[in-house]
Design a protein around this motif. Structure first.
Motif, PDB file in Angstrom:
ATOM      1  N   ARG A 211       0.835  -1.203   0.000  1.00 33.43           N
ATOM      2  CA  ARG A 211       0.000   0.000   0.000  1.00 33.43           C
ATOM      3  C   ARG A 211       0.876   1.263   0.000  1.00 33.43           C
ATOM      4  O   ARG A 211       0.591   2.230  -0.706  1.00 33.43           O
ATOM      5  N   TYR A 212       1.932   1.228   0.798  1.00 33.25           N
ATOM      6  CA  TYR A 212       2.834   2.383   0.867  1.00 33.25           C
ATOM      7  C   TYR A 212       3.455   2.662  -0.498  1.00 33.25           C
ATOM      8  O   TYR A 212       3.494   3.810  -0.954  1.00 33.25           O
ATOM      9  N   ILE A 213       3.952   1.614  -1.156  1.00 35.73           N
ATOM     10  CA  ILE A 213       4.563   1.789  -2.481  1.00 35.73           C
ATOM     11  C   ILE A 213       3.537   2.342  -3.472  1.00 35.73           C
ATOM     12  O   ILE A 213       3.831   3.242  -4.261  1.00 35.73           O
ATOM     13  N   ALA A 214       2.328   1.795  -3.419  1.00 34.51           N
ATOM     14  CA  ALA A 214       1.279   2.248  -4.334  1.00 34.51           C
ATOM     15  C   ALA A 214       0.992   3.738  -4.164  1.00 34.51           C
ATOM     16  O   ALA A 214       0.756   4.459  -5.141  1.00 34.51           O
ATOM     17  N   GLN A 215       1.067   4.225  -2.916  1.00 37.81           N
ATOM     18  CA  GLN A 215       0.706   5.613  -2.634  1.00 37.81           C
ATOM     19  C   GLN A 215       1.873   6.590  -2.732  1.00 37.81           C
ATOM     20  O   GLN A 215       1.676   7.747  -3.115  1.00 37.81           O
ATOM     21  N   HIS A 216       3.078   6.135  -2.378  1.00 39.95           N
ATOM     22  CA  HIS A 216       4.157   7.094  -2.148  1.00 39.95           C
ATOM     23  C   HIS A 216       5.362   6.959  -3.065  1.00 39.95           C
ATOM     24  O   HIS A 216       6.263   7.795  -3.011  1.00 39.95           O
ATOM     25  N   VAL A 217       5.417   5.927  -3.882  1.00 45.95           N
ATOM     26  CA  VAL A 217       6.541   5.751  -4.803  1.00 45.95           C
ATOM     27  C   VAL A 217       6.078   6.107  -6.207  1.00 45.95           C
ATOM     28  O   VAL A 217       5.031   5.621  -6.668  1.00 45.95           O
ATOM     29  N   GLY A 218       6.848   6.947  -6.893  1.00 45.57           N
ATOM     30  CA  GLY A 218       6.452   7.402  -8.214  1.00 45.57           C
ATOM     31  C   GLY A 218       6.456   6.292  -9.248  1.00 45.57           C
ATOM     32  O   GLY A 218       7.181   5.304  -9.114  1.00 45.57           O
ATOM     33  N   GLY A 219       5.646   6.450 -10.279  1.00 48.98           N
ATOM     34  CA  GLY A 219       5.546   5.446 -11.336  1.00 48.98           C
ATOM     35  C   GLY A 219       4.095   5.199 -11.683  1.00 48.98           C
ATOM     36  O   GLY A 219       3.202   5.948 -11.283  1.00 48.98           O
ATOM     37  N   PRO A 220       3.815   4.146 -12.442  1.00 46.14           N
ATOM     38  CA  PRO A 220       2.436   3.839 -12.837  1.00 46.14           C
ATOM     39  C   PRO A 220       1.508   3.701 -11.627  1.00 46.14           C
ATOM     40  O   PRO A 220       1.924   3.264 -10.552  1.00 46.14           O
ATOM     41  N   GLU A 221       0.267   4.070 -11.807  1.00 49.76           N
ATOM     42  CA  GLU A 221      -0.727   4.036 -10.737  1.00 49.76           C
ATOM     43  C   GLU A 221      -0.996   2.604 -10.270  1.00 49.76           C
ATOM     44  O   GLU A 221      -1.262   1.722 -11.079  1.00 49.76           O
TER      45      GLU A 221
END
Length: 214
Positions: A57-67
């Motif tokens: 969840r953290y990566i999905a929200q806070h790391v740039g790149g595809p949604e």
């Protein structure tokens, strides 16, 4: 899987849980975990994040790149319902691996199938939960999807695809789409390691007809 989906550079380190580096244990505690440090642990921007679903969840929200995080409240609610049901799938799967007799295995198999049915009800936007968009829900579920195809035939004599999936409408296509996703293929645990880990932590009884008996 989530990091591969984002397409960002990252440093992946394997941790021997029988000989954990002191630095890893310290970072785990700083993330709010106990002294019994486990994987995964994500280090990003000076923050430390633990537990698989929380990391995804953290990566999905806070790391740039595809949604990977949903754009609408409706889709977020759909993911939350999926994850709540998926926890029960994980629990009943591990219970099935822990069965100590064939009768117990059959009983637990029925519970596992029942929990899969609850997930199948949500999968009406093929190929993924949100349709064409691979989301952090799939990132959370993928490691278990991979295990089902390998461990259930080996330990329980269950042809997962032929004996279980064919009873559902949407689940077979969704699981194949997740299993065959490039990020999931790239990150999959080698079959031997997957089976060794299951033997070490969960399995003490092999069902009749299981590949592990050969």
């Amino acid at each position: 899987i989530a990091l591969l989906e984002k397409g960002v550079d990252f440093d992946h380190r394997i941790i021997d849980l029988k000989a954990k580096p002191a630095e890893f244990v310290e970072k785990y505690k700083r993330a709010g975990g106990s002294g019994n440090a486990l994987v995964p642990l994500l280090e990003h921007g000076g923050q430390y994040v633990i537990e698989s679903s929380v990391v995804a969840r953290y990566i999905a929200q806070h790391v740039g790149g595809p949604e990977l995080y949903p754009r609408t409240a409706e889709d977020l609610e759909r993911i939350e319902r999926f994850l709540a049901r998926w926890v029960d799938v994980e629990t009943t799967y591990y219970d099935l691996l822990r069965a100590s007799s064939d009768a117990q295995a059959e009983e637990r198999r029925a519970l596992f199938v029942d929990r899969l049915a609850a997930v199948d009800e949500l999968l009406d936007r093929a190929p993924f939960l949100l349709g064409d968009d691979f989301s952090f829900a799939e990132c959370v579920a993928a490691p278990w999807v991979q295990r089902f195809f390998v461990t259930l035939p080996y330990f329980r004599g269950i042809d997962f695809e032929g004996d279980i999936l064919r009873a559902f409408d949407a689940l077979p296509g969704w699981m194949r789409a997740v299993r065959d996703r490039a990020s999931c293929q790239e990150s999959i645990c080698p079959e031997g390691e997957m089976l060794d880990a299951a033997k070490r932590y969960y399995v003490s009884y092999l069902s009749p007809g299981a590949r592990g008996r050969l």
